[in-house]
Design a protein around this motif. Structure first.
Motif, PDB file in Angstrom:
ATOM      1  N   SER A   2      57.827  -2.050  50.519  1.00 21.40           N
ATOM      2  CA  SER A   2      58.494  -2.903  51.477  1.00 21.40           C
ATOM      3  C   SER A   2      59.712  -3.535  50.839  1.00 21.40           C
ATOM      4  CB  SER A   2      57.545  -3.997  51.924  1.00 21.40           C
ATOM      5  OG  SER A   2      56.925  -4.547  50.787  1.00 21.40           O
ATOM      6  N   LEU A 147      59.649 -14.535  61.151  1.00 21.39           N
ATOM      7  CA  LEU A 147      59.514 -15.852  60.524  1.00 21.39           C
ATOM      8  C   LEU A 147      60.162 -15.772  59.148  1.00 21.39           C
ATOM      9  CD1 LEU A 147      58.276 -18.699  60.151  1.00 21.39           C
ATOM     10  CD2 LEU A 147      56.092 -17.596  59.652  1.00 21.39           C
ATOM     11  N   THR A 148      61.168 -16.588  58.938  1.00 24.44           N
ATOM     12  CA  THR A 148      61.848 -16.587  57.648  1.00 24.44           C
ATOM     13  C   THR A 148      61.389 -17.810  56.867  1.00 24.44           C
ATOM     14  OG1 THR A 148      63.713 -15.502  58.694  1.00 24.44           O
ATOM     15  CG2 THR A 148      64.083 -16.415  56.519  1.00 24.44           C
ATOM     16  N   ILE A 177      68.786 -13.815  56.595  1.00 18.68           N
ATOM     17  CA  ILE A 177      67.858 -13.038  57.417  1.00 18.68           C
ATOM     18  C   ILE A 177      68.031 -13.403  58.895  1.00 18.68           C
ATOM     19  CG2 ILE A 177      65.388 -12.682  57.900  1.00 18.68           C
ATOM     20  CD1 ILE A 177      64.845 -12.926  54.932  1.00 18.68           C
TER      21      ILE A 177
ATOM     22  N   LYS B   8      49.152  -7.450  45.658  1.00 21.65           N
ATOM     23  CA  LYS B   8      50.488  -6.854  45.746  1.00 21.65           C
ATOM     24  C   LYS B   8      51.024  -6.626  44.341  1.00 21.65           C
ATOM     25  CE  LYS B   8      55.076  -7.524  47.819  1.00 21.65           C
ATOM     26  NZ  LYS B   8      56.031  -8.510  48.326  1.00 21.65           N
ATOM     27  N   SER B  92      59.039  -3.058  55.374  1.00 17.01           N
ATOM     28  CA  SER B  92      58.186  -3.953  56.164  1.00 17.01           C
ATOM     29  C   SER B  92      58.484  -5.418  55.880  1.00 17.01           C
ATOM     30  CB  SER B  92      56.714  -3.728  55.815  1.00 17.01           C
ATOM     31  OG  SER B  92      56.296  -2.438  56.134  1.00 17.01           O
TER      32      SER B  92
HETATM   33  C1  LIG Z   1      63.471 -11.512  48.604  1.00 21.13           C
HETATM   34  C2  LIG Z   1      62.652 -11.227  49.806  1.00 21.13           C
HETATM   35  C3  LIG Z   1      62.635 -12.130  50.857  1.00 21.13           C
HETATM   36  C4  LIG Z   1      61.865 -11.884  51.986  1.00 21.13           C
HETATM   37  N1  LIG Z   1      61.850 -12.783  52.991  1.00 21.13           N
HETATM   38  C5  LIG Z   1      61.070 -12.555  54.077  1.00 21.13           C
HETATM   39  C6  LIG Z   1      60.981 -13.496  55.132  1.00 21.13           C
HETATM   40  O1  LIG Z   1      61.571 -14.575  55.075  1.00 21.13           O
HETATM   41  N2  LIG Z   1      60.217 -13.200  56.204  1.00 21.13           N
HETATM   42  C7  LIG Z   1      59.508 -12.048  56.282  1.00 21.13           C
HETATM   43  O2  LIG Z   1      58.811 -11.836  57.278  1.00 21.13           O
HETATM   44  N3  LIG Z   1      59.536 -11.136  55.292  1.00 21.13           N
HETATM   45  C8  LIG Z   1      60.301 -11.365  54.190  1.00 21.13           C
HETATM   46  N4  LIG Z   1      60.332 -10.459  53.175  1.00 21.13           N
HETATM   47  C9  LIG Z   1      59.481  -9.268  53.244  1.00 21.13           C
HETATM   48  C10 LIG Z   1      58.128  -9.541  52.623  1.00 21.13           C
HETATM   49  O3  LIG Z   1      58.270  -9.969  51.304  1.00 21.13           O
HETATM   50  C11 LIG Z   1      57.330  -8.308  52.642  1.00 21.13           C
HETATM   51  O4  LIG Z   1      56.898  -8.096  53.934  1.00 21.13           O
HETATM   52  C12 LIG Z   1      56.138  -8.272  51.753  1.00 21.13           C
HETATM   53  O5  LIG Z   1      55.535  -7.011  51.945  1.00 21.13           O
HETATM   54  C13 LIG Z   1      55.035  -9.298  51.969  1.00 21.13           C
HETATM   55  O6  LIG Z   1      55.451 -10.590  51.949  1.00 21.13           O
HETATM   56  P1  LIG Z   1      55.329 -11.570  50.713  1.00 21.13           P
HETATM   57  O7  LIG Z   1      55.696 -10.847  49.490  1.00 21.13           O
HETATM   58  O8  LIG Z   1      56.098 -12.746  51.065  1.00 21.13           O
HETATM   59  O9  LIG Z   1      53.782 -11.883  50.669  1.00 21.13           O
HETATM   60  P2  LIG Z   1      53.027 -13.270  50.867  1.00 21.13           P
HETATM   61  O10 LIG Z   1      52.823 -13.529  52.293  1.00 21.13           O
HETATM   62  O11 LIG Z   1      53.627 -14.346  50.034  1.00 21.13           O
HETATM   63  O12 LIG Z   1      51.664 -12.781  50.223  1.00 21.13           O
HETATM   64  C14 LIG Z   1      50.447 -13.455  50.371  1.00 21.13           C
HETATM   65  C15 LIG Z   1      49.332 -12.547  49.983  1.00 21.13           C
HETATM   66  O13 LIG Z   1      49.241 -11.456  50.893  1.00 21.13           O
HETATM   67  C16 LIG Z   1      48.831 -10.277  50.199  1.00 21.13           C
HETATM   68  N5  LIG Z   1      49.874  -9.263  50.267  1.00 21.13           N
HETATM   69  C17 LIG Z   1      51.195  -9.430  50.476  1.00 21.13           C
HETATM   70  N6  LIG Z   1      51.823  -8.242  50.461  1.00 21.13           N
HETATM   71  C18 LIG Z   1      50.888  -7.312  50.245  1.00 21.13           C
HETATM   72  C19 LIG Z   1      50.898  -5.881  50.113  1.00 21.13           C
HETATM   73  N7  LIG Z   1      52.023  -5.187  50.215  1.00 21.13           N
HETATM   74  N8  LIG Z   1      49.742  -5.257  49.870  1.00 21.13           N
HETATM   75  C20 LIG Z   1      48.580  -5.948  49.776  1.00 21.13           C
HETATM   76  N9  LIG Z   1      48.499  -7.283  49.878  1.00 21.13           N
HETATM   77  C21 LIG Z   1      49.634  -7.950  50.120  1.00 21.13           C
HETATM   78  C22 LIG Z   1      48.578 -10.701  48.772  1.00 21.13           C
HETATM   79  O14 LIG Z   1      47.247 -11.080  48.641  1.00 21.13           O
HETATM   80  C23 LIG Z   1      49.488 -11.893  48.633  1.00 21.13           C
HETATM   81  O15 LIG Z   1      49.102 -12.785  47.618  1.00 21.13           O
HETATM   82  C24 LIG Z   1      61.112 -10.711  52.049  1.00 21.13           C
HETATM   83  C25 LIG Z   1      61.137  -9.823  50.975  1.00 21.13           C
HETATM   84  C26 LIG Z   1      61.882 -10.077  49.868  1.00 21.13           C
HETATM   85  C27 LIG Z   1      61.881  -9.128  48.708  1.00 21.13           C
END
Ligand SMILES: Cc1cc2nc3c(=O)[nH]c(=O)nc-3n(C[C@H](O)[C@H](O)[C@H](O)COP(=O)(O)OP(=O)(O)OC[C@H]3O[C@@H](n4cnc5c(N)ncnc54)[C@H](O)[C@@H]3O)c2cc1C
Ligand SMILES: Cc1cc2nc3c(=O)[nH]c(=O)nc-3n(C[C@H](O)[C@H](O)[C@H](O)COP(=O)(O)OP(=O)(O)OC[C@H]3O[C@@H](n4cnc5c(N)ncnc54)[C@H](O)[C@@H]3O)c2cc1C
Lengths: 369, 283
Positions: A2, A147-148, A177, B8, B92
């Motif tokens: 992702s 949601l950002t 975003i 992740k 995603s």
């Molecule tokens: C710099 C950056 C900024 C971003 N900002 C946004 C934003 O504002 N809004 C938005 O909707 N998306 C955003 N994204 C996309 C988002 O990071 C991805 O969707 C990512 O796959 C999951 O979000 P997170 O890393 O924030 O996970 P979080 O929600 O912080 O993760 C919480 C928990 O969920 C589980 N989890 C998360 N991802 C995975 C996975 N791929 N596989 C298994 N378990 C998982 C883990 O247990 C993790 O500890 C952003 C991505 C990047 C790189």
């Protein structure tokens, strides 16, 4: 996977699959909403900070700014409504029900999603607190919208969409975003990231009541009790006017006392960089930075802190940053306003003494007169 | 008891560098780790399994190399690992991520028994949104328990769980029901050292690799970039502050004079502060 695509996004044109035209059923979504976080009788200040930002967005869009207050009947909800108007709201939506007394995900999500579905805001802002993050994720998923998280800047684009800017990789980069084809456009902002707007006493305006369509029987999770944090100034760090913090440059746990002494002498809160928490020298609620508290004091004194980007993003809102560091090339001198290259362990007591002398009761009387 | 834990794989952000010209993250050679927050959830899951019996399934969505993270989790003692990997998942956001993960969890449930608890980390260190956990809970209709500091008790027969949850200004004691989704707070435990058998097992046992189809995902428009309402429009470096700190000279001065000079410089810049400090300090 992702992330791979998101970090190096192709130019906007490359996202040909994304059309910019908002689907018709979203076209009547209007106005800017701010969730007023009321917990145990107290409105979280982040809500006022968000009303300040919401006001600017609403003015640019020429729409109204609404506050959303969820809570149990009583004095507190009345105060929250009055404060929402005082900080700039044009309207306030309320859902008032005894079972909203303690925060629980189920009834709060229900109340918020019902409100949104009925009144259709184009923008919905929430504080990135434990409550706000818990609620925002559920609400956005229920509404199937974007949601950002943790925005540091909110603006309106020429076409009227919300441009939400947030740090990525601990602040080394920023990204903007958009939620193009869905409504509402949702965003969270951490406490203290936005300035506190001016408060102005205003008469209470239009208050729109909404019924809660869920009963206690339908709510599975029950609150058995609540243990408030010990009086310790935990919550105060983010909102303190003066903060003194120590980092690894202090060398040993006992030298933290030097930071505490200075803090006490000037009526400041004390904090630290992350490694001190990891070493167990200081409790986690004192950590300042990306994964700790964001602070916005009038004066921030950092001793023995190198100024890593993850620390920097938490302190940049300070009016005056003073760095005490032994290394003239420490990155903290790139963003501090005042610096001194010296041994903090020797210097902190001298500075404490200087302030104590200056702020002694005798001098205080002179100041007052 | 069947526990699913979502982890992740993230770049070790202590080693992230930004390309000075293109402003993109330079990933080459940056080691990857299991998101540190997920280890608290993993340890909690393993402890519950050890106490109540059952199995722990680890799940990640990511590129093929995310298999490393799963092997590490097996090395800590997880029983089964599922890698959800497909080009349809690229790009995603959190809505699309939680959609794909929830479909995979449902499939894991069908195949190996419905989970009693799904664990996630509090947040990641790269995306750092804390939105995926609540997203999964909502989609699977699991009770959502975020920022859990302690699991106080579980009554499997009554399907009841009691937890301590971090909230603003204190700790909530909650009673809820299984199945639920829990995001674990950091610092609540310490990940174990895997046993030799687990290490050997991790090397031997296969990681299940599931495509979108394998996970039972039919609607591909809800995956990846297409299924993501948020769009990253612009990535840029924060503006650097033009001037550096004004340095207080220490040469040939006593400590006392230097301290006085710094204090004077502070009050010159923030004149109102002197009054405030005098009255706050109440020395
Ligand atoms: C710099 C950056 C900024 C971003 N900002 C946004 C934003 O504002 N809004 C938005 O909707 N998306 C955003 N994204 C996309 C988002 O990071 C991805 O969707 C990512 O796959 C999951 O979000 P997170 O890393 O924030 O996970 P979080 O929600 O912080 O993760 C919480 C928990 O969920 C589980 N989890 C998360 N991802 C995975 C996975 N791929 N596989 C298994 N378990 C998982 C883990 O247990 C993790 O500890 C952003 C991505 C990047 C790189
Ligand atoms: C995902 C992630 C999140 C993070 N979140 C945070 C966060 O929220 N907050 C945070 O602070 N960090 C955070 N960090 C850690 C951050 O990257 C730095 O490692 C950390 O801030 C460094 O702490 P420090 O400045 O105390 O230590 P160091 O970087 O080791 O700096 C010590 C400084 O003290 C100076 N020094 C040494 N001796 C003396 C002396 N006698 N007198 C004066 N100066 C002296 C040295 O010159 C040096 O500049 C995070 C890291 C990651 C990867």
């Amino acid at each position: 996977m992702s992330t791979v695509n998101r970090e190096t996004p192709r130019p906007a044109a490359g996202r040909a699959g994304i059309k910019k035209e908002l689907p018709d059923h979203f076209k009547d979504y209007r106005h800017v909403w701010v969730f007023i976080e009321l917990e145990r009788g107290h409105v979280h200040s982040v809500s006022f900070e968000l009303l300040g930002e919401g006001r600017k967005l609403a003015d640019k869009l020429e729409v109204q700014l609404a506050g959303v207050v969820l809570g149990p009947p009583g004095e507190a909800i009345g105060n929250a409504i009055a404060e929402a108007f005082a900080y700039g709201a044009d309207i306030v939506y309320i859902v008032e029900a005894p079972l909203l007394a303690d925060y629980r995900n189920e009834p709060y999500t229900k109340a918020m999603t019902d409100l949104v579905a009925t009144h259709k805001p184009e923008i919905l802002l929430l504080g990135a607190t434990t409550l706000g993050r818990d609620l925002a994720g559920s609400v956005a998923t229920t509404l199937q919208t974007g949601l950002t998280a943790d925005c540091t800047e909110l603006d309106v684009d020429t076409d009227g969409s919300l441009a939400a800017t947030r740090p990525t990789f601990g602040g080394s980069l920023l990204c903007t975003i958009y939620t193009l084809n869905y409504r509402p456009q949702m965003a969270t902002v951490r406490p203290r990231v936005m300035p506190m707007p001016q408060r102005a006493d205003k008469p209470v305006g239009r208050v729109i009541q909404h019924k809660l369509s869920i009963t206690e029987d339908e709510i599975v999770t029950k609150v058995l009790g609540f243990l408030p944090d010990s009086q310790s100034a935990t919550a105060n760090l983010a909102y303190a006017d003066v903060v003194v913090a120590g980092g690894l440059g202090l060398g040993a746990a006992e030298n933290l006392q030097l930071v505490k002494n200075l803090a006490r002498a000037i009526g400041a809160e004390y904090g630290c960089s992350r490694p001190l928490v990891q070493k167990g020298w200081v409790s986690a609620d004192r950590q300042i930075g990306q994964t700790g508290k964001t602070i916005r004091p009038k004066l921030y004194i950092a001793a023995g802190i190198s100024g890593a980007i993850q620390h920097r993003v938490g302190v940049e809102g300070a009016d005056l940053i003073v760095a005490i560091n032994a290394d003239p090339n420490a990155p903290i001198f790139d963003f501090a306003h005042l610096g001194i290259v010296t041994d903090a362990i020797r210097f902190l007591p001298a500075l404490t003494e200087a302030f104590t002398r200056r702020l002694s009761p005798h001098n205080r009387d002179k100041l007052a007169s | 008891m069947h526990i699913v834990i979502c982890i992740k794989q993230v770049p070790d952000s202590a080693q992230i560098r930004v390309h000075p010209v293109t402003n993109t993250i330079m990933r080459q050679g940056v080691p990857t780790i299991i998101n540190p927050y997920d280890l608290f959830a993993l340890e909690e899951a393993l402890r519950l399994r050890d106490a109540y019996g059952g199995e722990v399934t680890v799940l990640t969505m990511g590129p093929p190399m995310a298999e490393d993270a799963l092997r590490k989790a097996l090395g800590y003692g997880a029983d089964r690992a599922v890698l959800l990997t497909d080009r349809y998942f690229a790009g995603s956001d959190t809505l699309a991520t939680s959609f794909a993960l929830s479909q995979a969890i449902a499939k894991v449930g069908e195949t190996y028994g419905a989970p009693d608890i799904v664990f996630a980390g509090k947040q990641t260190i790269d995306g750092d949104t804390a939105q995926v956990g609540p997203g999964i809970a909502k989609r699977l209709d699991l009770l959502q328990l975020t920022y859990v500091a302690k699991i106080a008790s579980i009554d499997l027969a009554a399907r009841e769980i009691k937890v301590e949850r971090r909230s603003e200004g204190g700790t909530q004691m909650l009673k809820s029901r299984l199945p639920c989704l829990i995001t674990m707070l950091e610092g609540t435990n310490e990940i174990r050292r895997g046993s030799i058998e687990d290490a050997l097992g991790a090397a031997r046992s296969g990681v299940l690799k599931w495509s979108a189809a394998d996970a039972g995902i039919e609607d591909l428009t809800r995956c990846g970039l297409r299924g993501s309402p948020t769009v990253v429009k612009r990535v840029f470096a924060p503006a650097a502050r033009a001037e550096k700190a004004v340095q207080i000279d220490t040469a040939e001065k006593t400590l006392r004079d230097t301290a006085d000079e710094l204090m004077a410089a502070i009050f010159t810049r923030q004149p109102a502060l002197e009054h405030e400090l005098a009255f706050n300090s109440g020395a």
